[in-house]
Design a protein around this motif. Sequence first.
Motif, short mmCIF file in Angstrom:
data_model
loop_
_atom_site.label_atom_id
_atom_site.label_comp_id
_atom_site.label_asym_id
_atom_site.label_seq_id
_atom_site.Cartn_x
_atom_site.Cartn_y
_atom_site.Cartn_z
N ASN A 94 28.50 -7.69 -19.59
CA ASN A 94 29.55 -6.96 -20.53
C ASN A 94 30.57 -8.91 -21.00
N GLY A 95 29.79 -9.40 -21.02
CA GLY A 95 30.59 -10.55 -21.69
C GLY A 95 31.21 -11.76 -20.56
N LYS A 96 31.45 -11.24 -19.62
CA LYS A 96 32.02 -12.22 -18.91
C LYS A 96 31.17 -12.97 -17.47
N ILE A 97 31.40 -13.72 -17.18
CA ILE A 97 30.11 -14.81 -16.42
C ILE A 97 30.86 -14.95 -15.02
N LEU A 98 29.58 -13.57 -14.51
CA LEU A 98 29.30 -13.81 -12.80
C LEU A 98 29.10 -14.55 -11.61
N SER A 99 28.16 -15.66 -12.48
CA SER A 99 27.50 -16.51 -11.03
C SER A 99 27.38 -17.71 -12.71
N ASN A 100 26.98 -19.03 -12.35
CA ASN A 100 26.01 -20.20 -13.27
C ASN A 100 25.87 -20.91 -12.53
N VAL A 101 24.97 -21.44 -12.24
CA VAL A 101 24.16 -22.03 -11.12
C VAL A 101 23.23 -22.92 -11.50
N ALA A 115 22.04 -17.19 -8.58
CA ALA A 115 23.02 -16.97 -9.03
C ALA A 115 23.26 -15.11 -8.93
N LEU A 116 21.90 -14.76 -8.51
CA LEU A 116 22.17 -13.20 -8.13
C LEU A 116 23.29 -12.70 -7.31
N SER A 117 22.27 -13.98 -6.40
CA SER A 117 23.70 -13.64 -4.79
C SER A 117 25.04 -13.68 -4.82
N ARG A 118 25.74 -14.92 -6.01
CA ARG A 118 26.81 -15.08 -6.07
C ARG A 118 27.65 -14.48 -6.83
N ALA A 119 26.81 -13.83 -7.78
CA ALA A 119 26.97 -12.58 -8.29
C ALA A 119 27.40 -11.28 -8.12
N GLY A 120 26.90 -11.27 -6.71
CA GLY A 120 26.85 -9.43 -5.48
C GLY A 120 26.32 -8.91 -6.07
N ILE A 121 25.45 -8.78 -6.89
CA ILE A 121 23.78 -7.84 -7.50
C ILE A 121 22.75 -7.57 -6.79
N LYS A 122 22.21 -6.90 -7.13
CA LYS A 122 20.64 -7.19 -6.82
C LYS A 122 19.90 -7.32 -8.17
N LYS A 123 18.94 -7.37 -8.66
CA LYS A 123 17.60 -7.63 -9.53
C LYS A 123 17.76 -6.44 -10.25
N GLN A 160 29.32 -0.15 -20.98
CA GLN A 160 30.08 -0.55 -19.86
C GLN A 160 29.21 -1.02 -18.74
N ASN A 161 27.98 -0.55 -18.73
CA ASN A 161 27.63 -2.03 -17.38
C ASN A 161 26.03 -2.80 -17.94
N ILE A 162 26.75 -4.04 -18.92
CA ILE A 162 25.05 -4.15 -18.83
C ILE A 162 25.33 -6.04 -18.28
N TYR A 163 24.45 -5.69 -17.66
CA TYR A 163 23.81 -6.85 -17.09
C TYR A 163 23.02 -8.13 -17.14
N ILE A 164 23.50 -9.30 -17.82
CA ILE A 164 22.21 -10.22 -18.65
C ILE A 164 21.88 -11.13 -17.49
#
Length: 340
Positions: A25-32, A65-73, A4-8
């Motif tokens: 989950n297979g969808k791109i959140l950011s690509n820098v 990349a983390l910033s654009r994805a809206g997540i923390k490391k 459900q919540n795999i962040y790579i």
Amino acid sequence: MAVQNIYILGIESSCDDTAAAVLHNGKILSNVIATQEVHKKYGGVVPELASRAHQQNIVPVIHEALSRAGIKKEDLSAIAFTRGPGLMGSLLVGTSFAKSLSLGLKIPLLEVNHMQAHILAHFIEEEEYNKPEFPFLALTISGGHTQIVKVNDYFKMEVIGETLDDAVGEAFDKSAKILGLPYPGGPLVDKYAQTGNPKAFPFPKPKVDGLNFSFSGLKTSILYFVQKQLKENPKFIEENIEDICASIQHTIIGILMDKLKKAVKQTGIRQIAIGGGVSANSGIRRTLKEAEAKHQWKTFIPKFEYTTDNAAMIAIAGHYKYLSEDFANMGITARARYKF
């Protein structure tokens, strides 16, 4: 394993582009991607300068990349990185950083083969994009590689044809250099070819057995042809640049298509996917689409942002490795030559 919540986080540093991407989950959140302009004045990538630039770029690129994805490391599930093939100095920067981050966050490390990742870019979750079904044939074409790969599963791939000398990207860039075009010359050959006559200057196709390629002989014949014409007319290149580029591109595409047709005949597989930087070439994309109708193939052409070196393709390869729990250990090292 729950999916459900795999962040790579994907990290790519095989040549002169520092890239990071976050995949959920297979969808791109950011690509820098941070490109290195320093190499242009040298007419090619300088390995030492490339590795230094990676050291400068890797932290800000990953942060972005983390910033654009809206997540923390701390939200990351795993770190995927390019182990090879590529320039050793450049690979070491990405490998070392990925290992350190994995260790610091206490999350799995996923090593990725760069050329496999070009193929797996077709499995990034995108709206209105159909994914190839196994088995399919992949034509991976870049500055360093030219391969026909039989893809049976995500990581069950067999190289059934490859270049014996220069890669197709080298053939484009070296031809451009002969014509006095700046580096990287491949995109300029494509640009000029758009308005040229592809049959103005016939160049010989090399005779190579099986499904293997050779481009060094073509490069030599282009060099001798241009030198001969310049002796007769010093303005030959200037006056015929579109036709020369169109003829070079037509010949290179012909070589690729001849081998692809042969591979389809031998394997009976009619699904063709392309990948690698040279798959951005408009002539190759157009010819492959025409072949779809002409030969009843099903063709898969990636979005432009997934053709050149990028971290999204590293992340998707890492995603499938994560699902199968194929984790790397901390003793892993970069490999400049890395076959699969």
